[in-house]
Design a protein around this motif. Structure first.
Motif, PDB file in Angstrom:
ATOM      1  N   GLY A 276      -4.827 -14.242   4.708  1.00 15.99           N
ATOM      2  CA  GLY A 276      -5.618 -13.497   3.282  1.00 15.99           C
ATOM      3  C   GLY A 276      -6.597 -13.902   3.500  1.00 15.99           C
ATOM      4  O   GLY A 276      -7.399 -14.253   2.014  1.00 15.99           O
TER       5      GLY A 276
ATOM      6  N   GLY B   9     -12.750 -25.010  -2.873  1.00 12.08           N
ATOM      7  CA  GLY B   9     -11.775 -23.641  -3.198  1.00 12.08           C
ATOM      8  C   GLY B   9     -11.015 -23.885  -4.134  1.00 12.08           C
ATOM      9  O   GLY B   9     -10.874 -25.188  -5.002  1.00 12.08           O
ATOM     10  N   SER B  10     -10.232 -22.257  -4.677  1.00  9.11           N
ATOM     11  CA  SER B  10      -9.238 -23.008  -6.057  1.00  9.11           C
ATOM     12  C   SER B  10      -7.825 -23.322  -5.479  1.00  9.11           C
ATOM     13  O   SER B  10      -7.023 -23.858  -5.963  1.00  9.11           O
ATOM     14  CB  SER B  10      -9.693 -21.619  -6.706  1.00  9.11           C
ATOM     15  OG  SER B  10      -8.272 -20.180  -5.305  1.00  9.11           O
ATOM     16  N   ASN B  11      -8.060 -23.974  -3.723  1.00  7.29           N
ATOM     17  CA  ASN B  11      -5.925 -24.947  -3.571  1.00  7.29           C
ATOM     18  C   ASN B  11      -6.206 -25.925  -4.295  1.00  7.29           C
ATOM     19  O   ASN B  11      -5.713 -26.303  -4.743  1.00  7.29           O
ATOM     20  CB  ASN B  11      -6.057 -24.528  -2.247  1.00  7.29           C
ATOM     21  CG  ASN B  11      -5.274 -23.831  -2.245  1.00  7.29           C
ATOM     22  OD1 ASN B  11      -4.986 -22.446  -2.520  1.00  7.29           O
ATOM     23  ND2 ASN B  11      -4.966 -23.692  -0.452  1.00  7.29           N
TER      24      ASN B  11
ATOM     25  N   VAL C 170      -0.690 -15.554 -10.747  1.00  2.00           N
ATOM     26  CA  VAL C 170      -1.176 -15.128  -9.291  1.00  2.00           C
ATOM     27  C   VAL C 170      -1.251 -13.621 -10.052  1.00  2.00           C
ATOM     28  O   VAL C 170       0.034 -12.681  -9.314  1.00  2.00           O
ATOM     29  CB  VAL C 170      -0.753 -15.592  -8.857  1.00  2.00           C
ATOM     30  CG1 VAL C 170      -1.550 -15.133  -7.512  1.00  2.00           C
ATOM     31  CG2 VAL C 170      -0.431 -17.172  -8.117  1.00  2.00           C
TER      32      VAL C 170
ATOM     33  N   ASP D 189      -3.986 -18.204 -11.502  1.00  4.42           N
ATOM     34  CA  ASP D 189      -4.842 -17.910 -10.427  1.00  4.42           C
ATOM     35  C   ASP D 189      -5.118 -17.324  -9.970  1.00  4.42           C
ATOM     36  O   ASP D 189      -4.794 -15.465 -10.146  1.00  4.42           O
ATOM     37  CB  ASP D 189      -3.493 -18.407  -9.197  1.00  4.42           C
ATOM     38  CG  ASP D 189      -4.259 -18.872  -7.318  1.00  4.42           C
ATOM     39  OD1 ASP D 189      -5.511 -17.858  -7.807  1.00  4.42           O
ATOM     40  OD2 ASP D 189      -4.248 -19.672  -7.026  1.00  4.42           O
TER      41      ASP D 189
ATOM     42  N   SER E 104     -12.488 -18.208  -7.213  1.00  7.58           N
ATOM     43  CA  SER E 104     -13.103 -18.421  -5.643  1.00  7.58           C
ATOM     44  C   SER E 104     -13.687 -17.482  -4.808  1.00  7.58           C
ATOM     45  O   SER E 104     -13.653 -16.619  -5.591  1.00  7.58           O
ATOM     46  CB  SER E 104     -11.358 -18.069  -5.240  1.00  7.58           C
ATOM     47  OG  SER E 104     -11.865 -17.993  -4.040  1.00  7.58           O
TER      48      SER E 104
ATOM     49  N   SER F 107     -13.989 -17.438  -1.721  1.00  5.56           N
ATOM     50  CA  SER F 107     -13.340 -16.888  -0.476  1.00  5.56           C
ATOM     51  C   SER F 107     -13.290 -15.629  -0.303  1.00  5.56           C
ATOM     52  O   SER F 107     -13.953 -15.426   0.095  1.00  5.56           O
ATOM     53  CB  SER F 107     -11.997 -17.592  -1.234  1.00  5.56           C
ATOM     54  OG  SER F 107     -12.113 -19.059  -0.523  1.00  5.56           O
ATOM     55  N   LYS F 108     -12.674 -14.737  -1.649  1.00  2.82           N
ATOM     56  CA  LYS F 108     -12.463 -13.506  -1.136  1.00  2.82           C
ATOM     57  C   LYS F 108     -13.822 -12.292  -1.106  1.00  2.82           C
ATOM     58  O   LYS F 108     -13.971 -11.700  -0.864  1.00  2.82           O
ATOM     59  CB  LYS F 108     -10.717 -12.839  -1.816  1.00  2.82           C
ATOM     60  CG  LYS F 108      -9.908 -14.008  -2.060  1.00  2.82           C
ATOM     61  CD  LYS F 108      -8.969 -14.919  -0.439  1.00  2.82           C
ATOM     62  CE  LYS F 108      -8.431 -15.115  -0.649  1.00  2.82           C
ATOM     63  NZ  LYS F 108      -7.505 -15.611   0.232  1.00  2.82           N
TER      64      LYS F 108
ATOM     65  N   TYR G 237      -2.327  -7.058  -0.117  1.00  2.60           N
ATOM     66  CA  TYR G 237      -0.756  -6.810   0.405  1.00  2.60           C
ATOM     67  C   TYR G 237      -0.006  -6.425   0.202  1.00  2.60           C
ATOM     68  O   TYR G 237      -0.049  -5.719  -1.445  1.00  2.60           O
ATOM     69  CB  TYR G 237      -0.579  -8.546   0.189  1.00  2.60           C
ATOM     70  CG  TYR G 237      -1.499 -10.024   0.150  1.00  2.60           C
ATOM     71  CD1 TYR G 237      -1.980  -9.809   1.707  1.00  2.60           C
ATOM     72  CD2 TYR G 237      -2.431 -10.613  -1.125  1.00  2.60           C
ATOM     73  CE1 TYR G 237      -2.975 -11.048   1.558  1.00  2.60           C
ATOM     74  CE2 TYR G 237      -2.762 -11.211  -0.737  1.00  2.60           C
ATOM     75  CZ  TYR G 237      -2.948 -11.626   0.671  1.00  2.60           C
ATOM     76  OH  TYR G 237      -4.288 -12.761   0.823  1.00  2.60           O
TER      77      TYR G 237
HETATM   78  C1  LIG Z   1      -3.650 -17.078  -4.441  1.00  2.00           C
HETATM   79  C2  LIG Z   1      -4.389 -17.497  -4.460  1.00  2.00           C
HETATM   80  N1  LIG Z   1      -4.775 -19.256  -4.407  1.00  2.00           N
HETATM   81  C3  LIG Z   1      -5.845 -19.272  -3.588  1.00  2.00           C
HETATM   82  C4  LIG Z   1      -5.854 -19.815  -2.617  1.00  2.00           C
HETATM   83  C5  LIG Z   1      -7.049 -20.438  -2.171  1.00  2.00           C
HETATM   84  O1  LIG Z   1      -8.301 -19.947  -2.409  1.00  2.00           O
HETATM   85  P1  LIG Z   1      -9.158 -21.087  -1.720  1.00  2.00           P
HETATM   86  O2  LIG Z   1     -10.036 -20.632  -0.248  1.00  2.00           O
HETATM   87  O3  LIG Z   1     -10.129 -20.602  -2.591  1.00  2.00           O
HETATM   88  O4  LIG Z   1      -9.298 -22.712  -1.505  1.00  2.00           O
HETATM   89  C6  LIG Z   1      -5.865 -18.028  -1.861  1.00  2.00           C
HETATM   90  C7  LIG Z   1      -5.248 -17.693  -1.091  1.00  2.00           C
HETATM   91  O5  LIG Z   1      -4.934 -17.102  -0.033  1.00  2.00           O
HETATM   92  C8  LIG Z   1      -4.915 -17.156  -2.468  1.00  2.00           C
HETATM   93  O6  LIG Z   1      -4.343 -16.680  -2.454  1.00  2.00           O
END
Ligand SMILES: Cc1ncc(COP(=O)(O)O)c(C=O)c1O
Length: 392
Positions: free
Chosen positions: A39, A101-103, A171, A203, A234, A236-237, A324
């Motif tokens: 992703g 990161g959001s994980n 989510v 999320d 996040s 990240s995206k 997706y």
């Molecule tokens: C729904 C969701 N939350 C969190 C993440 C992780 O994000 P981060 O890179 O900020 O940890 C992803 C990554 O694919 C995601 O799809």
């Protein structure tokens, strides 16, 4: 020699294998494979970040540990973004924690709200790292099905709540389905959480990725929800920042201390230089993401029309967000078997539905964020040809 055997903990043995490295290995063995697997977006951070990061004056304070919750300057720009875009004011009883990161935001959350044996409700299809995190801390993911369009069913969610339930996770926009939940539905879930005395974990990693006239909604903006609503974000995206590892969480103030204890233990502080990069990216702002969104939407529309053209073998619910599609195939083969064939023979990678809890039938997550104008045509062609030939 000791007379004991050495074993990994049962806790982690019970957690599903992380799918992304497995697919990456398969891809490495098949050079030239186009990946619709991970992703990620096809673009990197704003040019301003790349230009300015090397010109930073790296004074001594760059090299020591900084605040566990993130540096003040980053807090300040995030707070403004939260007000203007998410309608969340930190003054309403929230605290802000910058994470790697959001994980990490999710892990911080479950550690701070749940004890072993507690239950956390996930909607199926779920994001696999959420399920893994819950299992890892000896809690129970309680899986509740969504409908045929991957939208939440309030009745089913209600029925799944027990005295052990600690939270409901939403989510939206969704990974892996792409579904965007309506404001009304998120409000209902949030209200249910309030009534039952449980947390709502929202999320919002894909907050900017909505298509057509569909809008994103942040439950953290609901009046008087700050005691029980946790919002995860996040870069990240949105900013092509996946490896820079910067996210942030908006949390009820009463969780601050617990979350800082957790984060102090496994992170100490978010990487200082990545926080500086995040400030630069947020200064550019979401117009950066929106520039790419049109291109992603074009690719999405073409992919969708090709997938619907093979509706004799594949059902593609039209969802309006993230990047997706979660397709259902008319076959007796498993998702994993199909993915293996797609990579080995057709050099196209996707993720099997089993990863997201879709075990009843054959599902694949097709991620199109990583496609650009150059490789999207060939990538789509490989997928469609592969599916047609495998499922005959
Ligand atoms: C729904 C969701 N939350 C969190 C993440 C992780 O994000 P981060 O890179 O900020 O940890 C992803 C990554 O694919 C995601 O799809």
């Amino acid at each position: 020699m000791p007379n004991k055997t050495f074993n990994a903990s049962q806790r982690l043995m019970n957690v599903q294998l992380p799918i992304i490295p497995i697919i990456s290995d398969l891809i490495k063995k098949n050079p030239g494979t186009i990946s619709l697997g991970q992703g990620v977006v096809y673009y990197g951070p704003p040019q301003k970040v790349i230009n300015e990061i090397t010109r930073l004056n790296l004074t001594d304070d760059f090299h020591v540990y900084s605040e566990v919750e993130g540096i003040a300057k980053l807090h300040s720009i995030i707070s403004k973004k939260l007000i203007s875009e998410n309608k969340i004011s930190l003054n309403q009883g929230y605290d802000l924690i910058v994470t790697a990161g959001s994980n990490m935001g999710f892990m911080n959350t479950v550690l701070s709200i749940a004890d072993p044996g507690d239950e956390i409700i996930l909607l199926r299809p779920y994001y696999f790292n959420h399920e893994m995190a819950i299992n890892m801390i000896n809690c129970m993911p309680v899986i509740v099905d969504t409908d045929l369009h991957y939208q939440p069913c309030m009745e089913k969610i209600n029925d799944a709540i027990t005295q052990h339930t600690k939270a409901i996770v939403t989510v939206s926009p969704n990974n892996p389905s792409g579904a965007v939940y309506e404001k009304k539905v998120l409000e209902e879930i949030n209200k249910l959480c309030k009534e039952k005395g449980i947390y709502h974990i929202s999320d919002e990693a894909y907050e900017y990725f909505t298509f057509g006239d569909v809008n994103h909604f942040s439950p953290g903006s609901i009046a008087n929800s700050s005691d029980y609503t946790i919002s995860l974000y996040s870069l990240s995206k949105a900013y092509g920042f996946a490896s820079w590892r910067i996210g942030y969480m908006v949390i009820p103030q009463h969780l601050s201390l617990s979350i800082k204890k957790a984060q102090d233990t496994y992170l100490i502080c978010p990487t200082r230089i990545a926080q500086e990069a995040a400030i630069m990216a947020l200064e550019v702002g979401n117009k950066y993401t929106k520039e790419y969104l049109n291109k992603i939407e074009n690719i999405r529309n073409k992919l969708y029309s090709q997938l619907t053209a093979i509706n004799n073998i594949c059902t593609t619910p039209l969802t309006m967000g993230a990047f997706y599609f979660l397709i259902k195939l008319k076959t007796q083969l498993t998702g994993i078997e199909i993915v293996d064939k797609l990579i080995n023979k057709y050099k196209i990678a996707v993720i099997p539905g089993e990863t997201f809890g879709m075990n009843d039938g054959c599902y694949l997550r097709v991620g199109y964020g990583s496609l650009n104008e150059k490789n999207s045509k060939i990538g789509t062609q490989r997928l469609i040809n592969g599916l047609k030939e495998i499922i005959t």
